[in-house]
Design a protein around this motif. Sequence first.
Motif, PDB file in Angstrom:
ATOM      1  N   LEU A 281       0.811  -1.105  -0.031  1.00  0.00           N
ATOM      2  CA  LEU A 281       0.167   0.423   0.011  1.00  0.00           C
ATOM      3  C   LEU A 281       0.806   1.454   0.004  1.00  0.00           C
ATOM      4  O   LEU A 281       2.056   0.963   0.485  1.00  0.00           O
ATOM      5  CB  LEU A 281      -0.902  -0.232   1.385  1.00  0.00           C
ATOM      6  CG  LEU A 281      -1.617  -0.669   1.259  1.00  0.00           C
ATOM      7  CD1 LEU A 281      -2.917  -1.146   2.654  1.00  0.00           C
ATOM      8  CD2 LEU A 281      -3.030  -0.503   0.355  1.00  0.00           C
ATOM      9  N   PRO A 282       0.582   2.252  -0.434  1.00  0.00           N
ATOM     10  CA  PRO A 282       1.096   3.542  -0.596  1.00  0.00           C
ATOM     11  C   PRO A 282       1.236   3.913   0.682  1.00  0.00           C
ATOM     12  O   PRO A 282      -0.095   4.110   1.669  1.00  0.00           O
ATOM     13  CB  PRO A 282      -0.046   4.467  -1.591  1.00  0.00           C
ATOM     14  CG  PRO A 282      -0.461   3.649  -1.509  1.00  0.00           C
ATOM     15  CD  PRO A 282      -0.909   2.705  -1.871  1.00  0.00           C
ATOM     16  N   VAL A 283       2.230   4.689   1.272  1.00  0.00           N
ATOM     17  CA  VAL A 283       2.129   4.722   2.958  1.00  0.00           C
ATOM     18  C   VAL A 283       2.679   6.641   2.724  1.00  0.00           C
ATOM     19  O   VAL A 283       3.368   6.715   1.909  1.00  0.00           O
ATOM     20  CB  VAL A 283       2.402   4.009   3.908  1.00  0.00           C
ATOM     21  CG1 VAL A 283       2.837   4.440   5.328  1.00  0.00           C
ATOM     22  CG2 VAL A 283       2.110   2.749   3.275  1.00  0.00           C
ATOM     23  N   ALA A 284       2.058   7.053   3.843  1.00  0.00           N
ATOM     24  CA  ALA A 284       3.190   8.553   4.578  1.00  0.00           C
ATOM     25  C   ALA A 284       3.086   8.816   5.952  1.00  0.00           C
ATOM     26  O   ALA A 284       1.552   8.542   6.422  1.00  0.00           O
ATOM     27  CB  ALA A 284       2.169   9.564   3.696  1.00  0.00           C
ATOM     28  N   LEU A 285       4.318   9.081   6.441  1.00  0.00           N
ATOM     29  CA  LEU A 285       4.247   9.079   7.531  1.00  0.00           C
ATOM     30  C   LEU A 285       4.776  10.850   7.869  1.00  0.00           C
ATOM     31  O   LEU A 285       5.725  11.236   7.089  1.00  0.00           O
ATOM     32  CB  LEU A 285       5.332   8.788   7.812  1.00  0.00           C
ATOM     33  CG  LEU A 285       5.118   7.234   8.476  1.00  0.00           C
ATOM     34  CD1 LEU A 285       6.300   6.664   8.411  1.00  0.00           C
ATOM     35  CD2 LEU A 285       3.778   6.629   9.057  1.00  0.00           C
ATOM     36  N   VAL A 286       3.620  11.570   8.680  1.00  0.00           N
ATOM     37  CA  VAL A 286       3.666  12.886   8.216  1.00  0.00           C
ATOM     38  C   VAL A 286       3.437  13.999   9.531  1.00  0.00           C
ATOM     39  O   VAL A 286       3.144  13.418  10.575  1.00  0.00           O
ATOM     40  CB  VAL A 286       1.867  13.426   7.305  1.00  0.00           C
ATOM     41  CG1 VAL A 286       1.654  15.597   7.165  1.00  0.00           C
ATOM     42  CG2 VAL A 286       2.412  12.956   6.272  1.00  0.00           C
ATOM     43  N   GLY A 287       4.400  14.385   9.914  1.00  0.00           N
ATOM     44  CA  GLY A 287       4.512  15.018  11.127  1.00  0.00           C
ATOM     45  C   GLY A 287       5.255  16.358  11.308  1.00  0.00           C
ATOM     46  O   GLY A 287       6.356  16.312  10.516  1.00  0.00           O
ATOM     47  N   ASP A 288       5.391  16.801  12.711  1.00  0.00           N
ATOM     48  CA  ASP A 288       6.469  17.345  12.792  1.00  0.00           C
ATOM     49  C   ASP A 288       7.144  16.465  13.643  1.00  0.00           C
ATOM     50  O   ASP A 288       7.330  16.154  14.868  1.00  0.00           O
ATOM     51  CB  ASP A 288       6.118  18.475  14.929  1.00  0.00           C
ATOM     52  CG  ASP A 288       7.106  19.236  15.040  1.00  0.00           C
ATOM     53  OD1 ASP A 288       8.001  19.181  14.726  1.00  0.00           O
ATOM     54  OD2 ASP A 288       6.377  20.031  15.721  1.00  0.00           O
ATOM     55  N   TYR A 289       8.352  16.217  13.223  1.00  0.00           N
ATOM     56  CA  TYR A 289       9.567  15.179  13.184  1.00  0.00           C
ATOM     57  C   TYR A 289      10.384  15.477  14.237  1.00  0.00           C
ATOM     58  O   TYR A 289      11.634  15.284  15.157  1.00  0.00           O
ATOM     59  CB  TYR A 289      10.229  14.540  12.281  1.00  0.00           C
ATOM     60  CG  TYR A 289       9.776  13.836  11.503  1.00  0.00           C
ATOM     61  CD1 TYR A 289       9.482  12.268  11.285  1.00  0.00           C
ATOM     62  CD2 TYR A 289       8.071  14.227  10.677  1.00  0.00           C
ATOM     63  CE1 TYR A 289       9.508  11.393  11.075  1.00  0.00           C
ATOM     64  CE2 TYR A 289       8.091  13.311   9.887  1.00  0.00           C
ATOM     65  CZ  TYR A 289       8.219  11.643   9.518  1.00  0.00           C
ATOM     66  OH  TYR A 289       7.795  11.010   9.307  1.00  0.00           O
ATOM     67  N   ASN A 290      10.490  17.148  14.879  1.00  0.00           N
ATOM     68  CA  ASN A 290      11.426  18.074  15.279  1.00  0.00           C
ATOM     69  C   ASN A 290      13.047  17.179  15.713  1.00  0.00           C
ATOM     70  O   ASN A 290      13.655  17.294  16.494  1.00  0.00           O
ATOM     71  CB  ASN A 290      10.973  17.806  16.889  1.00  0.00           C
ATOM     72  CG  ASN A 290      10.151  18.317  17.752  1.00  0.00           C
ATOM     73  OD1 ASN A 290      10.137  19.863  17.730  1.00  0.00           O
ATOM     74  ND2 ASN A 290       8.750  18.149  18.585  1.00  0.00           N
TER      75      ASN A 290
ATOM     76  N   ASN B  87       6.531   5.976   1.530  1.00  0.00           N
ATOM     77  CA  ASN B  87       6.682   4.976   0.854  1.00  0.00           C
ATOM     78  C   ASN B  87       7.051   4.733  -0.637  1.00  0.00           C
ATOM     79  O   ASN B  87       7.026   5.601  -1.416  1.00  0.00           O
ATOM     80  CB  ASN B  87       6.704   3.713   0.852  1.00  0.00           C
ATOM     81  CG  ASN B  87       5.017   3.149   0.581  1.00  0.00           C
ATOM     82  OD1 ASN B  87       4.559   4.199   0.440  1.00  0.00           O
ATOM     83  ND2 ASN B  87       4.412   2.477   0.734  1.00  0.00           N
ATOM     84  N   HIS B  88       7.933   3.631  -1.088  1.00  0.00           N
ATOM     85  CA  HIS B  88       7.785   3.840  -2.903  1.00  0.00           C
ATOM     86  C   HIS B  88       6.991   3.773  -3.762  1.00  0.00           C
ATOM     87  O   HIS B  88       7.138   3.449  -4.827  1.00  0.00           O
ATOM     88  CB  HIS B  88       9.091   2.091  -3.067  1.00  0.00           C
ATOM     89  CG  HIS B  88       8.730   1.119  -2.556  1.00  0.00           C
ATOM     90  ND1 HIS B  88       8.405   0.366  -1.191  1.00  0.00           N
ATOM     91  CD2 HIS B  88       7.684   0.063  -3.515  1.00  0.00           C
ATOM     92  CE1 HIS B  88       7.310  -0.963  -1.803  1.00  0.00           C
ATOM     93  NE2 HIS B  88       7.208  -1.163  -2.844  1.00  0.00           N
ATOM     94  N   LYS B  89       5.968   2.969  -2.761  1.00  0.00           N
ATOM     95  CA  LYS B  89       4.420   3.348  -4.016  1.00  0.00           C
ATOM     96  C   LYS B  89       3.629   4.385  -3.824  1.00  0.00           C
ATOM     97  O   LYS B  89       3.202   4.597  -4.891  1.00  0.00           O
ATOM     98  CB  LYS B  89       3.506   2.170  -2.866  1.00  0.00           C
ATOM     99  CG  LYS B  89       3.973   0.685  -2.483  1.00  0.00           C
ATOM    100  CD  LYS B  89       3.917   0.259  -3.721  1.00  0.00           C
ATOM    101  CE  LYS B  89       2.330  -0.615  -4.272  1.00  0.00           C
ATOM    102  NZ  LYS B  89       2.265  -0.853  -5.164  1.00  0.00           N
ATOM    103  N   LEU B  90       4.627   5.268  -2.956  1.00  0.00           N
ATOM    104  CA  LEU B  90       3.908   6.696  -2.840  1.00  0.00           C
ATOM    105  C   LEU B  90       4.789   7.720  -3.502  1.00  0.00           C
ATOM    106  O   LEU B  90       4.221   8.645  -3.603  1.00  0.00           O
ATOM    107  CB  LEU B  90       3.372   7.315  -1.806  1.00  0.00           C
ATOM    108  CG  LEU B  90       2.274   8.169  -1.584  1.00  0.00           C
ATOM    109  CD1 LEU B  90       0.973   8.230  -2.392  1.00  0.00           C
ATOM    110  CD2 LEU B  90       2.538   8.850  -0.169  1.00  0.00           C
TER     111      LEU B  90
END
Length: 264
Positions: free
Chosen positions: A140-149, A223-226
């Motif tokens: 599946l396409p995956v996005a990890l999004v946010g404030d990583y500090n 990820n590579h799917k996205l």
Amino acid sequence: MKIASYNINGINARLDNLLRWLAEAKPDVVCLQELKAPDDRFPWKALLAAGYHSIWHGQKSWNGVAILSSYGEIQETRRGLDGDPNDLHSRYIEAFINGIVIGCLYLPNGNPFPGPKFDYKLKWIKRLTKHAKKLNGFDLPVALVGDYNIMPTELDTYKPEKYIDNALFRPEARKLWQILLSQGWTDAFRKMYPEQRIYTFWDYLRNAYQRDAGLRLDHFLLNHKLADKLQSATVEKHVRGWAHSSDHAPVWIEISEARAPHPS
């Protein structure tokens, strides 16, 4: 599809700004951080009236994450990370929206360094990395999004020498960032702007915004799917200049629409 991230730094105190920005930018999905509100104080009715369904994981006075979607009801898939049953911080929430798994995160600041807050930060990154590896195993396409500090490189701060002993720039955290990326994640903004200084945060002190003395703390890992569907990446710096604004600006990426199979 426009996916945005915005550390709102107090959702109720800055609800007017958030609604103004939503009406102006019209993102499809928004990951919010630092809600600073318990669950029963989350303004879901106002957001629904603005055209956004919500899921949220609040916390009184601190932390808090939420995902908004203009596509309708959101399928929540996870809140919190495995690996520490005693961790009560509200820092991670995940959903399946329009064919994409979207994880919204507020990674610990970690200051002061050294100390227990920095140790917690490193442990949290390791827990995120373990979960990210699992997500990467899905078709599946995956996005990890946010404030990583985290400021991954010297390009991500206006003055690298100032932050040598700051948890946001410590080599221990930056090394763990690289380990996370080595799983195959693409840093969306660095893909679009490989050599350019891009900032997403300007402190309230010393006229940082007016001097453009910024930091890049808000990231999109794809990820590579996205990653191959990435079309653009934008920081809406002008929003940081609004009255009573968060110290972060909203940031967003645009990806080509592509639905994926429903997760089993």
